[in-house]
Design a protein around this motif. Sequence first.
Motif, short mmCIF file in Angstrom:
data_model
loop_
_atom_site.label_atom_id
_atom_site.label_comp_id
_atom_site.label_asym_id
_atom_site.label_seq_id
_atom_site.Cartn_x
_atom_site.Cartn_y
_atom_site.Cartn_z
N LYS A 127 0.85 -1.19 0.00
CA LYS A 127 0.00 0.00 0.00
C LYS A 127 0.89 1.24 0.00
O LYS A 127 1.93 1.25 0.65
CB LYS A 127 -0.90 0.01 1.24
N PRO A 128 0.49 2.34 -0.69
CA PRO A 128 -0.72 2.42 -1.53
C PRO A 128 -0.48 1.73 -2.87
O PRO A 128 0.64 1.74 -3.38
CB PRO A 128 -0.90 3.94 -1.71
N VAL A 129 -1.52 1.14 -3.43
CA VAL A 129 -1.43 0.45 -4.70
C VAL A 129 -2.51 1.00 -5.62
O VAL A 129 -3.61 1.36 -5.18
CB VAL A 129 -1.61 -1.08 -4.51
N SER A 130 -2.21 1.10 -6.91
CA SER A 130 -3.20 1.63 -7.84
C SER A 130 -4.32 0.62 -8.04
O SER A 130 -4.12 -0.59 -7.92
CB SER A 130 -2.55 1.94 -9.20
N ASP A 131 -5.50 1.13 -8.35
CA ASP A 131 -6.65 0.26 -8.61
C ASP A 131 -6.31 -0.72 -9.74
O ASP A 131 -6.65 -1.90 -9.67
CB ASP A 131 -7.88 1.09 -9.01
N ARG A 132 -5.66 -0.21 -10.77
CA ARG A 132 -5.36 -1.05 -11.93
C ARG A 132 -4.44 -2.20 -11.55
O ARG A 132 -4.65 -3.35 -11.96
CB ARG A 132 -4.72 -0.21 -13.04
N THR A 133 -3.40 -1.90 -10.78
CA THR A 133 -2.46 -2.95 -10.37
C THR A 133 -3.17 -4.02 -9.55
O THR A 133 -2.96 -5.22 -9.75
CB THR A 133 -1.32 -2.35 -9.55
N LEU A 134 -4.01 -3.58 -8.63
CA LEU A 134 -4.72 -4.54 -7.78
C LEU A 134 -5.70 -5.37 -8.60
O LEU A 134 -5.77 -6.60 -8.44
CB LEU A 134 -5.46 -3.81 -6.66
N LEU A 135 -6.44 -4.74 -9.49
CA LEU A 135 -7.41 -5.50 -10.30
C LEU A 135 -6.71 -6.44 -11.27
O LEU A 135 -7.21 -7.54 -11.55
CB LEU A 135 -8.32 -4.54 -11.07
N ASP A 136 -5.54 -6.04 -11.78
CA ASP A 136 -4.76 -6.95 -12.61
C ASP A 136 -4.40 -8.21 -11.82
O ASP A 136 -4.48 -9.33 -12.33
CB ASP A 136 -3.47 -6.28 -13.10
N ALA A 137 -4.00 -8.01 -10.57
CA ALA A 137 -3.64 -9.14 -9.72
C ALA A 137 -4.85 -10.02 -9.43
O ALA A 137 -4.76 -11.25 -9.44
CB ALA A 137 -3.02 -8.64 -8.41
N VAL A 138 -6.00 -9.40 -9.19
CA VAL A 138 -7.23 -10.15 -8.92
C VAL A 138 -7.63 -10.98 -10.14
O VAL A 138 -7.98 -12.16 -10.02
CB VAL A 138 -8.38 -9.19 -8.53
N ILE A 139 -7.57 -10.36 -11.32
CA ILE A 139 -7.94 -11.08 -12.54
C ILE A 139 -7.00 -12.27 -12.77
O ILE A 139 -7.44 -13.37 -13.14
CB ILE A 139 -7.93 -10.13 -13.75
N ALA A 140 -5.71 -12.06 -12.54
CA ALA A 140 -4.74 -13.15 -12.71
C ALA A 140 -5.01 -14.27 -11.70
O ALA A 140 -4.94 -15.45 -12.04
CB ALA A 140 -3.32 -12.62 -12.54
#
Length: 233
Positions: free
Chosen positions: A125-138
């Motif tokens: 943290k802090p992490v960008s929304d895009r980075t986190l969602l990329d990780a979730v999708i993977a």
Amino acid sequence: MRLSQSAGTSAPLLSQRKKSSAESIVVVVDDDAAVREGLSELILSAGFQPVSFASTQELLNAVDILDGPGCLILDVHMPGESGLDLQHHLAERGIGKPIIFLTGRGDIPMTVQAMKDGAVDFLTKPVSDRTLLDAVIAAIALDQTQRAEAIVVKRNVERLKTLTRREREVLREVVTRGRLNKQIAFDLGISEVTVKLHRANVMRKMEVRSIGELIRVWETLPPTVRERAEAGF
């Protein structure tokens, strides 16, 4: 609540989301209520179902929720047992759900250990929304793959159970030693014709059409199952 200053999502990411299961559940474990709320909003906006817990024990008390498709986002430092402790508890129970760690206080040894133990990602943290969602999708894609593989393994184990003891002996000779019919007949003290019959039954029951397919099916079986088959059980 935003997890970072970053806003907006790329078109490729949106496309990837649509390919993910709409029923996927993203389980969040974090002792900070504001973080849980922010993550839940972000996950929901991406088309996934968020479920949050304030502690490791809360999730363990409702662990059946991990039976469905999805992934976990875990804080590392929490009162009581940490996210790393939870990772170990799940591994001990044979639950291989993909895990993303999200922490404000991470270090290299901690990251290395978490990844060695099977974490999909370790974000600070802090992490960008895009980075986190990329990780979730993977992570969700990995879970879908693992669940599909588990179905194949279960099917092959069930097929193996239909073999007689002698058929398992013939299977073992073929896939582990590459023995010919006449060699198997000599080793088992039976006729070559009988070996051919058992071999044909093995191919039919395991639903394969070639030795190559049979070997690939054998390799999908868990090591303990293969060991028992090799021992004749």
